[in-house]
Motif scaffolding. Structure first.
Motif, PDB file in Angstrom:
ATOM      1  N   LYS A  23       0.813  -1.213   0.000  1.00 44.26           N
ATOM      2  CA  LYS A  23       0.000   0.000   0.000  1.00 44.26           C
ATOM      3  C   LYS A  23       0.849   1.267   0.000  1.00 44.26           C
ATOM      4  O   LYS A  23       0.350   2.352  -0.326  1.00 44.26           O
TER       5      LYS A  23
ATOM      6  N   ALA B  35      -0.122   6.040  11.722  1.00 40.83           N
ATOM      7  CA  ALA B  35      -1.264   5.312  11.160  1.00 40.83           C
ATOM      8  C   ALA B  35      -2.376   6.267  10.751  1.00 40.83           C
ATOM      9  O   ALA B  35      -3.018   6.091   9.703  1.00 40.83           O
ATOM     10  N   HIS B  36      -2.609   7.302  11.566  1.00 38.57           N
ATOM     11  CA  HIS B  36      -3.645   8.277  11.238  1.00 38.57           C
ATOM     12  C   HIS B  36      -3.246   9.148  10.052  1.00 38.57           C
ATOM     13  O   HIS B  36      -4.106   9.578   9.273  1.00 38.57           O
TER      14      HIS B  36
ATOM     15  N   CYS C 194      -1.288   8.269   7.462  1.00 37.11           N
ATOM     16  CA  CYS C 194      -1.088   7.539   6.207  1.00 37.11           C
ATOM     17  C   CYS C 194      -2.359   7.540   5.363  1.00 37.11           C
ATOM     18  O   CYS C 194      -3.386   6.989   5.788  1.00 37.11           O
TER      19      CYS C 194
ATOM     20  N   GLU D 181      -2.987   5.869   2.741  1.00 35.11           N
ATOM     21  CA  GLU D 181      -3.246   4.546   2.188  1.00 35.11           C
ATOM     22  C   GLU D 181      -3.552   3.502   3.260  1.00 35.11           C
ATOM     23  O   GLU D 181      -3.747   2.329   2.954  1.00 35.11           O
ATOM     24  N   GLN D 182      -3.542   3.913   4.531  1.00 35.80           N
ATOM     25  CA  GLN D 182      -3.781   3.000   5.658  1.00 35.80           C
ATOM     26  C   GLN D 182      -2.829   1.790   5.602  1.00 35.80           C
ATOM     27  O   GLN D 182      -3.224   0.650   5.816  1.00 35.80           O
TER      28      GLN D 182
ATOM     29  N   THR E  30      -0.834  -0.232  10.629  1.00 36.40           N
ATOM     30  CA  THR E  30      -1.777  -0.566  11.700  1.00 36.40           C
ATOM     31  C   THR E  30      -0.984  -1.131  12.870  1.00 36.40           C
ATOM     32  O   THR E  30       0.180  -1.512  12.732  1.00 36.40           O
TER      33      THR E  30
END
Length: 251
Positions: free
Chosen positions: A25, A63-64, A66, A68-69, A72
Protein backbone atom coordinates in the motif's frame (compact mmCIF):
# COMPACT_ATOMS: atom_id res chain seq x y z
CA UNK A 1 -3.54 -15.61 36.31
CA UNK A 2 -2.27 -18.88 34.84
CA UNK A 3 -0.23 -17.29 32.05
CA UNK A 4 2.10 -18.48 30.50
CA UNK A 5 0.78 -22.01 31.04
CA UNK A 6 -2.55 -20.82 29.59
CA UNK A 7 -3.48 -17.97 27.21
CA UNK A 8 -2.64 -14.42 28.33
CA UNK A 9 -5.27 -12.15 29.88
CA UNK A 10 -7.50 -10.19 27.53
CA UNK A 11 -5.89 -6.97 26.42
CA UNK A 12 -7.82 -3.67 26.19
CA UNK A 13 -9.45 -2.91 22.85
CA UNK A 14 -7.27 0.20 22.56
CA UNK A 15 -4.04 -1.75 23.12
CA UNK A 16 -1.40 -1.04 20.47
CA UNK A 17 1.06 -3.85 19.97
CA UNK A 18 3.47 -4.91 17.25
CA UNK A 19 3.10 -2.64 14.18
CA UNK A 20 1.99 -4.18 10.90
CA UNK A 21 3.25 -2.44 7.77
CA UNK A 22 1.68 -3.19 4.41
CA UNK A 23 4.45 -2.45 1.92
CA UNK A 24 2.11 -2.98 -1.06
CA UNK A 25 0.00 0.00 0.00
CA UNK A 26 2.97 2.30 0.49
CA UNK A 27 3.72 3.25 -3.10
CA UNK A 28 3.51 7.00 -3.45
CA UNK A 29 6.34 7.85 -1.03
CA UNK A 30 4.37 10.72 0.50
CA UNK A 31 6.43 10.65 3.73
CA UNK A 32 3.38 11.74 5.74
CA UNK A 33 4.13 9.11 8.37
CA UNK A 34 7.76 10.22 8.66
CA UNK A 35 6.84 13.89 8.97
CA UNK A 36 4.41 13.36 11.84
CA UNK A 37 6.51 11.01 13.98
CA UNK A 38 7.56 12.89 17.14
CA UNK A 39 10.66 10.75 17.82
CA UNK A 40 11.96 9.87 14.35
CA UNK A 41 10.90 6.26 14.73
CA UNK A 42 9.33 6.16 11.28
CA UNK A 43 11.38 5.93 8.09
CA UNK A 44 11.04 4.95 4.44
CA UNK A 45 13.68 2.69 2.91
CA UNK A 46 13.22 2.33 -0.85
CA UNK A 47 9.68 3.64 -0.35
CA UNK A 48 9.02 0.85 2.17
CA UNK A 49 7.92 1.83 5.72
CA UNK A 50 10.11 0.86 8.65
CA UNK A 51 9.34 1.51 12.32
CA UNK A 52 12.01 1.50 14.99
CA UNK A 53 10.07 0.17 17.97
CA UNK A 54 12.90 1.28 20.23
CA UNK A 55 11.98 4.88 19.43
CA UNK A 56 8.25 4.36 18.88
CA UNK A 57 5.80 5.87 21.40
CA UNK A 58 2.95 3.78 19.92
CA UNK A 59 0.99 7.02 19.58
CA UNK A 60 -0.36 5.87 16.17
CA UNK A 61 0.12 9.32 14.62
CA UNK A 62 1.75 7.57 11.65
CA UNK A 63 -1.26 5.31 11.16
CA UNK A 64 -3.64 8.28 11.24
CA UNK A 65 -1.48 10.28 8.83
CA UNK A 66 -1.09 7.54 6.21
CA UNK A 67 -3.55 8.16 3.34
CA UNK A 68 -3.25 4.55 2.19
CA UNK A 69 -3.78 3.00 5.66
CA UNK A 70 -0.56 1.05 5.25
CA UNK A 71 0.21 1.16 8.98
CA UNK A 72 -1.78 -0.57 11.70
CA UNK A 73 -1.02 -1.76 15.20
CA UNK A 74 -1.80 -5.36 16.08
CA UNK A 75 -2.49 -6.92 19.48
CA UNK A 76 0.95 -8.55 19.44
CA UNK A 77 2.36 -7.98 22.91
CA UNK A 78 5.65 -9.89 22.46
CA UNK A 79 7.83 -6.90 21.68
CA UNK A 80 10.99 -7.47 23.74
CA UNK A 81 14.26 -8.35 22.04
CA UNK A 82 17.82 -9.18 23.04
CA UNK A 83 19.35 -7.22 20.14
CA UNK A 84 18.63 -3.59 19.36
CA UNK A 85 18.34 -4.31 15.62
CA UNK A 86 15.51 -6.78 16.28
CA UNK A 87 13.29 -3.85 17.27
CA UNK A 88 12.97 -2.77 13.62
CA UNK A 89 9.60 -3.62 12.06
CA UNK A 90 9.45 -3.59 8.28
CA UNK A 91 7.23 -4.79 5.43
CA UNK A 92 4.13 -6.63 6.57
CA UNK A 93 6.01 -8.37 9.36
CA UNK A 94 4.39 -9.27 12.63
CA UNK A 95 6.16 -10.34 15.80
CA UNK A 96 9.32 -12.19 14.84
CA UNK A 97 10.14 -15.71 15.91
CA UNK A 98 13.56 -15.60 17.55
CA UNK A 99 15.51 -16.92 20.48
CA UNK A 100 15.60 -14.15 23.07
CA UNK A 101 16.86 -16.29 25.93
CA UNK A 102 20.16 -15.91 27.70
CA UNK A 103 22.81 -18.49 26.92
CA UNK A 104 22.74 -21.75 28.84
CA UNK A 105 25.36 -20.75 31.43
CA UNK A 106 23.54 -17.50 32.24
CA UNK A 107 20.18 -19.29 32.48
CA UNK A 108 21.75 -21.78 34.87
CA UNK A 109 22.72 -18.86 37.10
CA UNK A 110 19.55 -16.77 36.88
CA UNK A 111 16.82 -19.15 35.68
CA UNK A 112 15.59 -20.14 39.13
CA UNK A 113 16.12 -16.84 40.94
CA UNK A 114 16.57 -13.41 39.36
CA UNK A 115 16.87 -10.39 41.64
CA UNK A 116 16.68 -6.96 39.97
CA UNK A 117 17.39 -3.48 41.28
CA UNK A 118 15.09 -0.99 39.56
CA UNK A 119 16.65 2.35 38.61
CA UNK A 120 14.44 5.24 37.51
CA UNK A 121 16.92 7.29 35.49
CA UNK A 122 14.70 10.33 34.98
CA UNK A 123 11.51 8.52 33.96
CA UNK A 124 8.00 10.02 34.09
CA UNK A 125 6.86 7.10 36.31
CA UNK A 126 4.68 5.44 33.65
CA UNK A 127 7.11 2.57 32.94
CA UNK A 128 7.84 2.35 36.65
CA UNK A 129 4.12 2.04 37.41
CA UNK A 130 3.52 -0.72 34.84
CA UNK A 131 6.57 -2.59 36.10
CA UNK A 132 5.25 -2.32 39.65
CA UNK A 133 1.96 -3.88 38.51
CA UNK A 134 3.85 -7.17 38.17
CA UNK A 135 4.22 -7.26 41.95
CA UNK A 136 0.47 -7.28 42.53
CA UNK A 137 -1.48 -10.40 43.50
CA UNK A 138 -2.94 -10.92 40.01
CA UNK A 139 0.45 -11.01 38.29
CA UNK A 140 2.62 -12.29 41.17
CA UNK A 141 6.03 -11.91 39.52
CA UNK A 142 7.72 -13.73 42.40
CA UNK A 143 6.15 -17.07 41.35
CA UNK A 144 8.73 -17.11 38.55
CA UNK A 145 11.57 -16.48 40.95
CA UNK A 146 11.89 -12.85 39.78
CA UNK A 147 11.96 -10.18 42.47
CA UNK A 148 12.96 -6.55 42.92
CA UNK A 149 15.42 -5.84 45.70
CA UNK A 150 16.37 -2.67 47.57
CA UNK A 151 20.14 -2.97 47.35
CA UNK A 152 22.20 -3.45 44.17
CA UNK A 153 24.57 -5.61 46.24
CA UNK A 154 21.75 -8.14 46.57
CA UNK A 155 20.84 -7.97 42.86
CA UNK A 156 21.68 -10.01 39.78
CA UNK A 157 21.18 -7.02 37.53
CA UNK A 158 19.37 -3.75 36.85
CA UNK A 159 16.00 -2.89 35.35
CA UNK A 160 16.33 0.67 34.07
CA UNK A 161 13.61 3.11 33.07
CA UNK A 162 13.89 6.71 31.89
CA UNK A 163 16.12 8.45 29.33
CA UNK A 164 19.10 8.65 31.74
CA UNK A 165 19.30 12.31 32.54
CA UNK A 166 22.70 13.90 33.05
CA UNK A 167 21.90 14.16 36.76
CA UNK A 168 21.21 10.40 36.95
CA UNK A 169 24.12 9.13 34.85
CA UNK A 170 26.61 8.92 37.70
CA UNK A 171 24.04 7.30 40.01
CA UNK A 172 23.26 4.68 37.37
CA UNK A 173 26.94 3.87 36.85
CA UNK A 174 27.53 3.57 40.59
CA UNK A 175 24.51 1.31 41.00
CA UNK A 176 25.69 -0.92 38.16
CA UNK A 177 29.19 -1.10 39.67
CA UNK A 178 27.68 -2.21 43.01
CA UNK A 179 25.96 -5.23 41.41
CA UNK A 180 28.20 -8.32 41.69
CA UNK A 181 29.25 -10.02 38.47
CA UNK A 182 27.96 -11.68 36.39
CA UNK A 183 25.06 -9.27 35.94
CA UNK A 184 22.42 -8.33 33.41
CA UNK A 185 20.73 -5.10 32.34
CA UNK A 186 17.09 -4.84 31.25
CA UNK A 187 15.85 -1.55 29.79
CA UNK A 188 12.13 -0.81 29.80
CA UNK A 189 10.39 1.79 27.67
CA UNK A 190 11.27 4.03 24.74
CA UNK A 191 13.09 6.49 27.01
CA UNK A 192 15.50 3.88 28.35
CA UNK A 193 16.08 2.46 24.86
CA UNK A 194 16.51 5.63 22.80
CA UNK A 195 15.56 8.70 24.82
CA UNK A 196 11.86 8.55 23.91
CA UNK A 197 10.25 11.98 23.57
CA UNK A 198 13.43 13.49 25.04
CA UNK A 199 15.66 12.07 22.31
CA UNK A 200 18.73 14.24 21.56
CA UNK A 201 17.94 16.62 24.41
CA UNK A 202 21.16 18.01 25.86
CA UNK A 203 20.16 16.97 29.38
CA UNK A 204 19.66 13.29 28.52
CA UNK A 205 21.91 10.45 27.36
CA UNK A 206 19.41 8.99 24.86
CA UNK A 207 18.93 5.89 26.95
CA UNK A 208 21.15 3.23 28.45
CA UNK A 209 22.91 1.48 25.54
CA UNK A 210 25.80 3.94 25.23
CA UNK A 211 26.45 3.72 28.96
CA UNK A 212 25.93 0.07 29.96
CA UNK A 213 25.76 -3.28 28.13
CA UNK A 214 22.09 -4.17 27.61
CA UNK A 215 20.76 -7.75 27.72
CA UNK A 216 17.08 -7.08 27.01
CA UNK A 217 15.13 -4.25 25.36
CA UNK A 218 11.42 -3.91 26.18
CA UNK A 219 9.83 -1.19 23.99
CA UNK A 220 6.70 0.83 24.65
CA UNK A 221 5.56 4.13 26.14
CA UNK A 222 4.94 2.60 28.56
CA UNK A 223 5.06 -1.13 27.81
CA UNK A 224 2.05 -3.11 29.00
CA UNK A 225 2.80 -5.28 32.07
CA UNK A 226 2.21 -8.33 29.87
CA UNK A 227 4.91 -7.13 27.46
CA UNK A 228 7.35 -6.67 30.34
CA UNK A 229 6.55 -10.08 31.85
CA UNK A 230 6.84 -11.83 28.48
CA UNK A 231 10.24 -10.24 27.90
CA UNK A 232 11.58 -11.31 31.29
CA UNK A 233 10.28 -14.86 30.89
CA UNK A 234 11.75 -15.23 27.42
CA UNK A 235 15.04 -13.87 28.70
CA UNK A 236 15.12 -16.73 31.21
CA UNK A 237 13.94 -19.28 28.64
CA UNK A 238 10.72 -19.99 30.53
CA UNK A 239 7.88 -18.93 28.25
CA UNK A 240 9.02 -21.22 25.41
CA UNK A 241 8.20 -24.34 27.41
CA UNK A 242 4.73 -25.56 26.39
CA UNK A 243 4.31 -27.40 29.69
CA UNK A 244 5.26 -24.42 31.84
CA UNK A 245 2.51 -23.50 34.30
CA UNK A 246 4.27 -20.85 36.31
CA UNK A 247 5.88 -23.09 38.94
CA UNK A 248 9.62 -23.11 39.45
CA UNK A 249 11.64 -26.16 38.40
CA UNK A 250 12.52 -28.61 41.19
CA UNK A 251 16.01 -29.39 39.93
Amino acid sequence: MKYPGEPPPKLPDRFRGHPVLDADKCRNGCHACVACCPTGAMALHDNQPVIDMGKCLFCADCAHACPEQAITFSAGYQLAARRREDLLAAGDSSAQSRDDALDQDMRKLFGRSLKLRQVSAGGCNACEADTNVLNTLAWDLSRFGIQFVASPRHADGLLVTGPVTQNMKAALLKTYAAVPSPKIVVVVGACAISGGPYINHEETCNGVADILPVNLYIPGCPPHPLTILDGLLRLLGKSARPDFTGSLPRT
